[in-house]
Design a protein around this motif. Structure first.
Motif, PDB file in Angstrom:
ATOM      1  N   UNK A 190     -29.929  45.418   2.789  1.00 59.15           N
ATOM      2  CA  UNK A 190     -29.626  45.527   4.222  1.00 59.15           C
ATOM      3  C   UNK A 190     -28.207  45.040   4.524  1.00 59.15           C
ATOM      4  N   UNK A 191     -27.818  43.938   3.912  1.00 61.85           N
ATOM      5  CA  UNK A 191     -26.472  43.396   4.140  1.00 61.85           C
ATOM      6  C   UNK A 191     -25.408  44.357   3.629  1.00 61.85           C
ATOM      7  N   UNK A 192     -25.643  44.955   2.475  1.00 67.91           N
ATOM      8  CA  UNK A 192     -24.675  45.902   1.910  1.00 67.91           C
ATOM      9  C   UNK A 192     -24.550  47.140   2.791  1.00 67.91           C
ATOM     10  N   UNK A 193     -25.632  47.481   3.455  1.00 69.52           N
ATOM     11  CA  UNK A 193     -25.641  48.680   4.293  1.00 69.52           C
ATOM     12  C   UNK A 193     -25.092  48.436   5.692  1.00 69.52           C
ATOM     13  N   UNK A 194     -25.371  47.266   6.270  1.00 68.19           N
ATOM     14  CA  UNK A 194     -25.074  47.068   7.688  1.00 68.19           C
ATOM     15  C   UNK A 194     -24.131  45.921   8.023  1.00 68.19           C
ATOM     16  N   UNK A 195     -23.840  45.030   7.057  1.00 70.06           N
ATOM     17  CA  UNK A 195     -23.095  43.828   7.396  1.00 70.06           C
ATOM     18  C   UNK A 195     -21.804  43.712   6.595  1.00 70.06           C
ATOM     19  N   UNK A 196     -21.161  42.569   6.699  1.00 68.80           N
ATOM     20  CA  UNK A 196     -19.903  42.342   6.024  1.00 68.80           C
ATOM     21  C   UNK A 196     -20.065  41.717   4.648  1.00 68.80           C
ATOM     22  N   UNK A 197     -18.940  41.614   3.964  1.00 71.11           N
ATOM     23  CA  UNK A 197     -18.934  41.121   2.591  1.00 71.11           C
ATOM     24  C   UNK A 197     -19.387  39.663   2.501  1.00 71.11           C
ATOM     25  N   UNK A 198     -19.173  38.872   3.535  1.00 70.58           N
ATOM     26  CA  UNK A 198     -19.554  37.463   3.505  1.00 70.58           C
ATOM     27  C   UNK A 198     -21.049  37.254   3.319  1.00 70.58           C
ATOM     28  N   UNK A 199     -21.852  38.065   3.974  1.00 72.05           N
ATOM     29  CA  UNK A 199     -23.307  37.954   3.840  1.00 72.05           C
ATOM     30  C   UNK A 199     -23.726  38.359   2.430  1.00 72.05           C
ATOM     31  N   UNK A 200     -23.132  39.427   1.920  1.00 71.70           N
ATOM     32  CA  UNK A 200     -23.428  39.885   0.556  1.00 71.70           C
ATOM     33  C   UNK A 200     -23.069  38.794  -0.449  1.00 71.70           C
ATOM     34  N   UNK A 201     -21.903  38.208  -0.292  1.00 76.28           N
ATOM     35  CA  UNK A 201     -21.473  37.129  -1.200  1.00 76.28           C
ATOM     36  C   UNK A 201     -22.455  35.967  -1.166  1.00 76.28           C
ATOM     37  N   UNK A 202     -22.867  35.574   0.020  1.00 72.91           N
ATOM     38  CA  UNK A 202     -23.792  34.439   0.150  1.00 72.91           C
ATOM     39  C   UNK A 202     -25.117  34.723  -0.552  1.00 72.91           C
ATOM     40  N   UNK A 203     -25.624  35.926  -0.429  1.00 72.56           N
ATOM     41  CA  UNK A 203     -26.894  36.281  -1.056  1.00 72.56           C
ATOM     42  C   UNK A 203     -26.776  36.318  -2.580  1.00 72.56           C
ATOM     43  N   UNK A 204     -25.694  36.872  -3.084  1.00 70.90           N
ATOM     44  CA  UNK A 204     -25.494  36.907  -4.540  1.00 70.90           C
ATOM     45  C   UNK A 204     -25.328  35.488  -5.073  1.00 70.90           C
ATOM     46  N   UNK A 205     -24.571  34.660  -4.345  1.00 71.54           N
ATOM     47  CA  UNK A 205     -24.413  33.262  -4.759  1.00 71.54           C
ATOM     48  C   UNK A 205     -25.728  32.495  -4.719  1.00 71.54           C
TER      49      UNK A 205
END
Length: 142
Positions: A15-30
């Motif tokens: 969902x973050x990759x589809x609708x949000x910015x890179x910061x949310x994606x980074x936080x989830x991967x971290x």
């Protein structure tokens, strides 16, 4: 991380990759979410980001270890390279190729369309040129 939390975070990453910015994606991967994870529909974060042309997210996911050739959506969506090519997201196509995406990998388990076919159908001349230079082919599968 327990299985239920992993499943929830995996869905959240797509969902973050589809609708949000890179910061949310980074936080989830971290937080420990695998960048190659699929949601319940089989969609991968890399595909979701590629189809929308989210260059920063695509770059981050690739740098975090996402595989550029994994088909998304249980053969209902396709590869990240096909998605980016279909929409003329040339910067994303360039990133995927630089990270080892196969320029002539067909969708649907090798029986579907190639990235070059998608780019040509969309009249994305710059993307077509980039794929041709990388060795992309549009011939029908045998």
């Amino acid at each position: 991380m327990n299985r239920r939390r992993q499943k929830k975070l995996s869905r959240r990453l797509v969902e973050a990759a589809e609708f949000e910015g890179v910061g949310v994606v980074q936080a989830l991967v971290r937080a420990g979410v695998d960048p190659n994870v699929e949601n319940s529909d089989g969609t991968t974060p890399l595909y979701a980001a590629a189809v929308r042309g989210a260059t920063e997210i695509v770059k981050y996911l690739l740098d975090a270890g996402a595989s550029p050739d994994v088909e998304s959506g249980d053969e209902t969506e396709g590869t990240p390279l096909c998605a980016a090519a279909a929409w003329g997201h040339t910067d994303v196509v360039r990133l995927l190729l630089a990270h080892g995406a196969t320029p002539d990998l067909r969708e649907d388990g090798g029986k579907g369309r190639s990235p070059l076919e998608w780019a040509k159908d969309g009249h994305h001349a710059e993307t077509v040129a980039l794929l041709l230079a990388a060795g992309g082919q549009a011939d029908s599968p045998s």
